[in-house]
Design a protein around this motif. Structure first.
Motif, PDB file in Angstrom:
ATOM      1  N   UNK A 189      57.318  87.911 -30.891  1.00  0.00           N
ATOM      2  CA  UNK A 189      56.395  86.779 -31.080  1.00  0.00           C
ATOM      3  C   UNK A 189      55.860  86.793 -32.509  1.00  0.00           C
ATOM      4  N   UNK A 190      55.641  87.983 -33.057  1.00  0.00           N
ATOM      5  CA  UNK A 190      55.123  88.086 -34.432  1.00  0.00           C
ATOM      6  C   UNK A 190      56.141  87.595 -35.462  1.00  0.00           C
ATOM      7  N   UNK A 191      57.399  87.503 -35.085  1.00  0.00           N
ATOM      8  CA  UNK A 191      58.426  86.981 -35.993  1.00  0.00           C
ATOM      9  C   UNK A 191      58.415  85.452 -36.077  1.00  0.00           C
ATOM     10  N   UNK A 192      57.725  84.806 -35.158  1.00  0.00           N
ATOM     11  CA  UNK A 192      57.654  83.342 -35.174  1.00  0.00           C
ATOM     12  C   UNK A 192      56.866  82.867 -36.391  1.00  0.00           C
ATOM     13  N   UNK A 193      57.152  81.645 -36.873  1.00  0.00           N
ATOM     14  CA  UNK A 193      56.326  81.084 -37.952  1.00  0.00           C
ATOM     15  C   UNK A 193      54.857  81.011 -37.490  1.00  0.00           C
ATOM     16  N   UNK A 194      53.910  81.136 -38.403  1.00  0.00           N
ATOM     17  CA  UNK A 194      52.489  81.245 -38.040  1.00  0.00           C
ATOM     18  C   UNK A 194      51.975  80.176 -37.065  1.00  0.00           C
ATOM     19  N   UNK A 195      52.237  78.903 -37.328  1.00  0.00           N
ATOM     20  CA  UNK A 195      51.723  77.844 -36.452  1.00  0.00           C
ATOM     21  C   UNK A 195      52.353  77.937 -35.068  1.00  0.00           C
ATOM     22  N   UNK A 196      53.649  78.174 -35.016  1.00  0.00           N
ATOM     23  CA  UNK A 196      54.358  78.285 -33.738  1.00  0.00           C
ATOM     24  C   UNK A 196      53.868  79.519 -32.970  1.00  0.00           C
ATOM     25  N   UNK A 197      53.655  80.604 -33.696  1.00  0.00           N
ATOM     26  CA  UNK A 197      53.148  81.828 -33.085  1.00  0.00           C
ATOM     27  C   UNK A 197      51.781  81.587 -32.440  1.00  0.00           C
ATOM     28  N   UNK A 198      50.901  80.877 -33.166  1.00  0.00           N
ATOM     29  CA  UNK A 198      49.564  80.601 -32.639  1.00  0.00           C
ATOM     30  C   UNK A 198      49.638  79.761 -31.365  1.00  0.00           C
ATOM     31  N   UNK A 233      52.838  70.329 -29.567  1.00  0.00           N
ATOM     32  CA  UNK A 233      52.673  71.578 -28.827  1.00  0.00           C
ATOM     33  C   UNK A 233      53.935  71.837 -28.002  1.00  0.00           C
ATOM     34  N   UNK A 234      54.413  70.838 -27.279  1.00  0.00           N
ATOM     35  CA  UNK A 234      55.612  70.984 -26.457  1.00  0.00           C
ATOM     36  C   UNK A 234      56.818  71.389 -27.299  1.00  0.00           C
ATOM     37  N   UNK A 235      56.977  70.704 -28.440  1.00  0.00           N
ATOM     38  CA  UNK A 235      58.106  70.993 -29.323  1.00  0.00           C
ATOM     39  C   UNK A 235      58.044  72.423 -29.842  1.00  0.00           C
ATOM     40  N   UNK A 236      56.847  72.836 -30.273  1.00  0.00           N
ATOM     41  CA  UNK A 236      56.708  74.193 -30.811  1.00  0.00           C
ATOM     42  C   UNK A 236      56.926  75.258 -29.734  1.00  0.00           C
ATOM     43  N   UNK A 237      56.465  74.992 -28.524  1.00  0.00           N
ATOM     44  CA  UNK A 237      56.689  75.937 -27.424  1.00  0.00           C
ATOM     45  C   UNK A 237      58.174  76.015 -27.077  1.00  0.00           C
ATOM     46  N   UNK A 238      58.834  74.877 -27.084  1.00  0.00           N
ATOM     47  CA  UNK A 238      60.268  74.848 -26.821  1.00  0.00           C
ATOM     48  C   UNK A 238      61.012  75.668 -27.870  1.00  0.00           C
ATOM     49  N   UNK A 239      60.678  75.466 -29.130  1.00  0.00           N
ATOM     50  CA  UNK A 239      61.353  76.202 -30.214  1.00  0.00           C
ATOM     51  C   UNK A 239      61.044  77.696 -30.148  1.00  0.00           C
ATOM     52  N   UNK A 240      59.822  78.035 -29.824  1.00  0.00           N
ATOM     53  CA  UNK A 240      59.451  79.449 -29.714  1.00  0.00           C
ATOM     54  C   UNK A 240      60.224  80.105 -28.572  1.00  0.00           C
ATOM     55  N   UNK A 241      60.276  79.441 -27.428  1.00  0.00           N
ATOM     56  CA  UNK A 241      60.975  79.982 -26.269  1.00  0.00           C
ATOM     57  C   UNK A 241      62.467  80.115 -26.555  1.00  0.00           C
ATOM     58  N   UNK A 242      63.034  79.120 -27.210  1.00  0.00           N
ATOM     59  CA  UNK A 242      64.460  79.161 -27.563  1.00  0.00           C
ATOM     60  C   UNK A 242      64.739  80.345 -28.496  1.00  0.00           C
TER      61      UNK A 242
END
Length: 156
Positions: A88-97, A123-132
């Motif tokens: 999770x810490x590897x995610x970009x800052x906004x997406x991580x938050x 929010x949905x888009x960022x969660x989708x990208x983070x999960x992917x």
């Protein structure tokens, strides 16, 4: 050792193998011998796989006897949680938050959008990208990926 289901599976696999090799089959040669050889080899392969699985299971059971199961589960959980958090810490800052607010603080997409002054769609888009991203990272590590993916899903 064998069940009707296994026999059906082997039979189906024999005919599938014949279908796949249909262009290589020489009608001049003994088809019954060819059929018998394929079936025999598949039975041998199935038996070998079963024996290996049983041997692995026995070995696992012996190892589990040495270690207390609750200790193993605790270690597995902490290892999995730590690995997940490091990814999770590897995610970009906004997406991580956004991901942390959703999975760790259990906020809804609407609550996250209000807190960060962004749209719910973002929010949905960022969660989708983070999960992917996490799935890709986790699944690249074979069996460990499934375990960690379960941790992410349980966090929902």
């Amino acid at each position: 050792m064998y069940s009707p289901k296994i026999a059906q599976d082997i039979t189906q696999n024999v005919f599938l193998k014949i279908w796949e090799k249909r262009h290589e089959i020489n009608p001049e040669q003994n088809f019954n011998a060819y059929l018998f050889t394929i079936a025999r080899n598949m039975v041998y392969k199935e038996t070998e796989q079963k024996l290996l699985a049983e041997q692995s299971l026995r070995q696992l059971q012996e190892e589990e006897d040495v270690l207390d199961m609750s200790t193993i589960q605790t270690l597995d959980y902490h290892f999995t949680e730590e690995l997940c958090r490091s990814l999770v810490e590897e995610l970009p800052p906004a997406r991580r938050e956004i991901f942390k607010l959703s999975r760790f603080e259990r906020l809804s997409n609407k609550e996250i959008a209000l807190r960060l002054s962004i749209s719910e769609r973002t929010v949905e888009t960022q969660l989708y990208r983070a999960t992917r991203f996490l799935k890709r990272k986790l699944l690249s590590d074979e069996g460990l990926g499934l375990l960690i993916l379960l941790f992410i899903i349980q966090s929902n």
